[in-house]
Every structure is written in C-alpha cells, then in structure tokens.
Design an enzyme around this catalytic site. Structure first.
Site, short mmCIF file in Angstrom:
data_model
loop_
_atom_site.label_atom_id
_atom_site.label_comp_id
_atom_site.label_asym_id
_atom_site.label_seq_id
_atom_site.Cartn_x
_atom_site.Cartn_y
_atom_site.Cartn_z
N LYS A 184 0.81 -1.22 0.00
CA LYS A 184 0.00 0.00 0.00
C LYS A 184 0.85 1.27 0.00
CE LYS A 184 -2.25 -0.95 3.81
NZ LYS A 184 -1.79 -2.31 4.13
N THR A 185 1.81 1.33 0.89
CA THR A 185 2.58 2.56 1.05
C THR A 185 3.37 2.89 -0.21
OG1 THR A 185 2.76 2.17 3.44
CG2 THR A 185 4.33 3.71 2.46
N GLU B 261 -3.63 6.00 1.59
CA GLU B 261 -3.40 4.60 1.93
C GLU B 261 -4.49 4.19 2.89
OE1 GLU B 261 -0.29 1.88 4.50
OE2 GLU B 261 0.51 3.59 3.41
#
Length: 473
Positions: free
Chosen positions: A125-126, A169
């Site tokens: 995600k990041t 996110e």
C-alpha cells in the site's frame, strides 16, 4: 484496543482537535492536514520523534506521555486502534461527552469534498500510494494525500493540494477502510492478514469485496494474487463483459491482465515493460525488487484509468524514489550495510529480502526480524521461518512487538526460530544489545543487514551500527 465505531455520526464542525498517539506515521500525516487547514491541533505520544518535532514546527502542541490533562480544551479527540480502553485521555473525552473519532473517520471527514483514490491491500500500500502521488505530481497535478510512510522525494507523508484528487493509503486492518467514499480503488493484493480482527479468511475477503463495490468509478486489482482474483470474481458476478471491463482493471503478470507487466529485470534497480491496449511502455525504477515493478503496474493502471497519457504516466512513476522504512539504507560500517524495512508479513518479508538479493552481489543477507503481534506470530510462525530461511543467509529473531495486544502464554519470537530446518541459520536474541553484539560478531565484508518489522525495530539500527563500529570500524 479501541475498535472504531463505524456508525458514529461525525459532527459538521470539529473545533479544536486532539490526537492521541500523534507521532505515528498515519496520525501525524492526518494531523498535518488539519494544521494545513487552520485547525488548532494538540496531541500526545509515548515518545518524542521526528514526526513530533515536525508537527511542533507547524504549530501543534504535543505532549510526551499520556495524561488526562493533555486533552485541555479540545472539542474532538482522534485516536488509533492501537490505544487501550484505559488510556486517560480517551477516558476523559468519554466522560466529557466529546466526539471520539478513529483516525480513519477524521480522514474521511477531511476527504468528504474530494475525489478519492484509495489504496488497500495486505501489503504494497505505502509504495503504491507513493507511486501514484509521485506520478500525479510528475504529470503536473497537485493532489492532496496521506500515506503510511514518508515519500523520500517529498520529505512528508501527507500534504494538502489544490486539485480535486485526494490519494490515501487505506487501512484494512480493522475494517476502517470501509468508511471512505471512494471513487477509484486500488487493491494491491488480498493476502490473508489481520485474522485476529476478521476471524476468518472469508470475512477478510468479504471486506475487500465491500471496499471494491463501494468504489463509484473504477476498481484496479491484482490479477496474480489468488485472494484478489476471488474478490474480482465476486464484484464482476452478474455483469456483462463490457460492464466488467468498464468497472474493473486488472494488473500483474497474468497474460489476461488489463495492464500486463513483463520482461522484468531485477539486477539493480528494476526494469520492466507494461502492456496496455496493445502497446508496450518501458521503465526503470530507482528502487530494486520485482514486487516494485508490479506495484508500478498497479499505479500505472490507476493513472491511465483516470485518463492520463500512458507514456507520460509511466515516466512520472519512474521518478519515485521510495519511502522511509522501505529498504532504507541507514549506514555502512566496515563493508557491512544496514537497511531497515517495514515488512511484517511473510509475503512482505520475501519481497524485501528478494529485492536485497538483487543488489547485495557476493555478500550475504542477515535478517533482523522483530515479530509483530502475538496473534500474527502464533498464526504465521512457520511461514515466517520458512520465508526467512529461504531468503536470508542468517537470521536474528528479536522479541515480539505486541502493539495493541496483551502477551500470550508461550508465544515468543522463539516460535519462529525453533521452526528453522537448520538451526545454524538462526538465533533468537530478545535483548537488543545482545542482538547487536551478535550481529557484529557474524557480519562479514559485503553483507547486507536488513531489520524487518512494523513495530519499533528501526530503533535498534543505531545499536547495530555502534556494535559494528566497535568490531569493524
């Protein structure tokens, strides 16, 4: 832990906002946005940190330690799920009848007038969020964003932009990603995790189905991850082929992917091609790892799905230089390089160490693994052991970072080390100084040391470097 009340009605006006646990990567980013919009922001955290210093410089009042008096004249409290019910600031806010918002609710409140791109998945995600933000900026856009880590080229994890787009996110760990009114959803994968919250794989995947169905414009989802494939099947069931194609874009190495990534070369910074609508586009990233080529394909799918030029989009994504705590180099002593990575799931650990393998050359990889959560360690001890033994030459296992969980009898880092097939490849060393000294005793010229975990394992890095300096400096 404090479970978010997803049914809470958020007031139209929040007034003075107090963040409990303001120093965390997610909380500090949200607090920064409130400061940007002119709100009076106070907060508290267990320890000082660069995030706390940055927020103070922006005008926030931040207390170290948790005391009821820290709440002051706040009108709204913002909390994370990592807090305990007996936190004195949380208790006082409830006694006063103040609105208590989970951080995702506070973020959803900020986003309410924007077109949201939300990035979810058990891992990736990041980096994917950072790639999308970097891509948009490179395309001349000015999005608002909140990421789970500091974007290296920008020096921040969040910012308020002037455009309609807002990129976040989205955290699936406690179901709070279902709060967002998402326009475009990116699902990096649906690898089983957070089963302590969901209770079963079926419930975990059902949450991703709901998250994806909530997206009003487009879903971009992995074609390689088996859980994501099941989610895709659920959200396209009953749709015509044309409607499914308009609603869902897939990405990955699978031949039938809408955006197919191929010709991946992992020697040094990763190079690859993506196929989109019959044409190939090529890129070389500034960061290593096959997994990052696939992350870039997902970010590319989001950008072209938003209507941006494909060649320009991939060129802009290629400018992404990584985020803090993702294979981040902290120093080299006597030929031994020390990196830190946020990986805390077996799949993430495999990806991080595989990336390290592409650039370590003739050196060895020494993993320093801090297990995260007692429940995750109990559930995945064997998978962690198999992954670490397969991808690292030597492993040092530290004590468990419990975060929001109480200790479980018999659950320690030894559950991981005891499952290695060859015990000569692993040592369970819960004391940090002992671990640093042991690392220095086994390290050789050319080795890469990689600390792994989403707790506070990055704080052992100065000890590792100091011990290496004593032995090899």
């Amino acid at each position: 832990m404090i479970a978010p009340d997803l049914t809470l009605t958020i007031p139209d006006q929040l007034g003075r906002v107090h963040f409990v646990g303001i120093g965390g990567s997610g909380m500090s980013g949200i607090a920064r946005l409130f400061l940007d919009q002119g709100y009076t922001v106070t907060g508290s955290d267990a320890k000082d940190s660069p995030n706390v210093t940055a927020l103070r410089d922006l005008g926030a009042t931040v207390f170290i330690g948790h005391e009821a008096s820290n709440v002051g004249e706040a009108d709204t409290l913002v909390v994370t799920g990592a807090l305990w019910q007996d936190n004195p600031e949380y208790v006082l806010a409830n006694e006063r009848g103040l609105p208590v918002l989970h951080r995702a609710q506070a973020l959803a409140w900020l986003i309410r007038a924007h077109r949201l791109v939300a990035v979810a998945g058990a891992h990736g995600k990041t980096t994917s969020t950072g790639m999308i933000v970097t891509g948009l900026l490179g395309l001349g856009q000015d999005p608002s964003f909140v990421n789970g880590g500091v974007i290296e080229s920008l020096g921040v994890s969040s910012a308020s932009g002037t455009d309609d787009l807002f990129v976040v996110e989205a955290d699936e760990s406690d179901g709070s990603f279902l709060l967002y009114h998402t326009a475009v959803a990116l699902v990096t994968n649906v690898d089983p995790d957070h089963l302590d919250h969901y209770g079963s794989l079926e419930a975990f995947e059902a949450a991703f189905v709901e998250f994806s169905r909530n997206a009003t414009e487009l879903v971009v989802i992995s074609s390689d991850d088996v859980g994501a494939v099941r989610v895709t099947g659920a959200i396209t069931a009953g749709l015509s082929a044309a409607d499914a194609a308009a609603r869902v874009m897939t990405f990955g190495e699978h031949p039938d992917s809408t955006v197919r990534v191929h010709s991946i070369t992992t020697t040094g910074p990763v190079s690859f091609s993506v196929s989109w609508r019959g044409q190939d586009y090529n890129a070389t990233l500034r960061i290593p790892g096959k997994h990052n080529a696939i992350n870039a394909a997902g970010a590319f799918a989001v950008l072209v799905g938003l209507g941006f030029d494909p060649a320009a989009s991939l060129d802009a994504i290629a400018g992404f230089g990584g985020t803090q705590r993702r294979f981040e180099l902290h120093g080299t002593v006597g030929g031994v390089s020390v990196y830190d990575d946020y990986a805390h799931h077996p799949t993430e650990v495999a990806a991080a160490l595989a990336a390290a393998r592409t650039v370590v050359g003739e050196g060895r990889i020494i993993a320093v693994h801090q297990p995260h959560l007692y429940s995750r360690t109990r559930l995945f001890a064997r998978e962690f052991a198999e992954t670490l033994e397969s991808f690292a030459d030597q492993t040092i296992v530290l004590g468990i970072y419990g975060a929001r969980e109480d200790p479980e009898p018999g659950v320690t880092g030894a559950l991981v080390s005891e499952r290695f097939r060859d015990p000569s490849h692993v040592a369970y060393v819960p004391d940090w100084q002992d671990a640093a000294d042991y690392l220095a005793s086994i390290a050789r010229d050319g080795d890469f040391v990689v600390t792994l975990g989403c707790g506070d394992v990055n704080r052992i890095v100065p000890q590792l470097l100091a011990s290496l300096e004593k032995v090899r400096g």
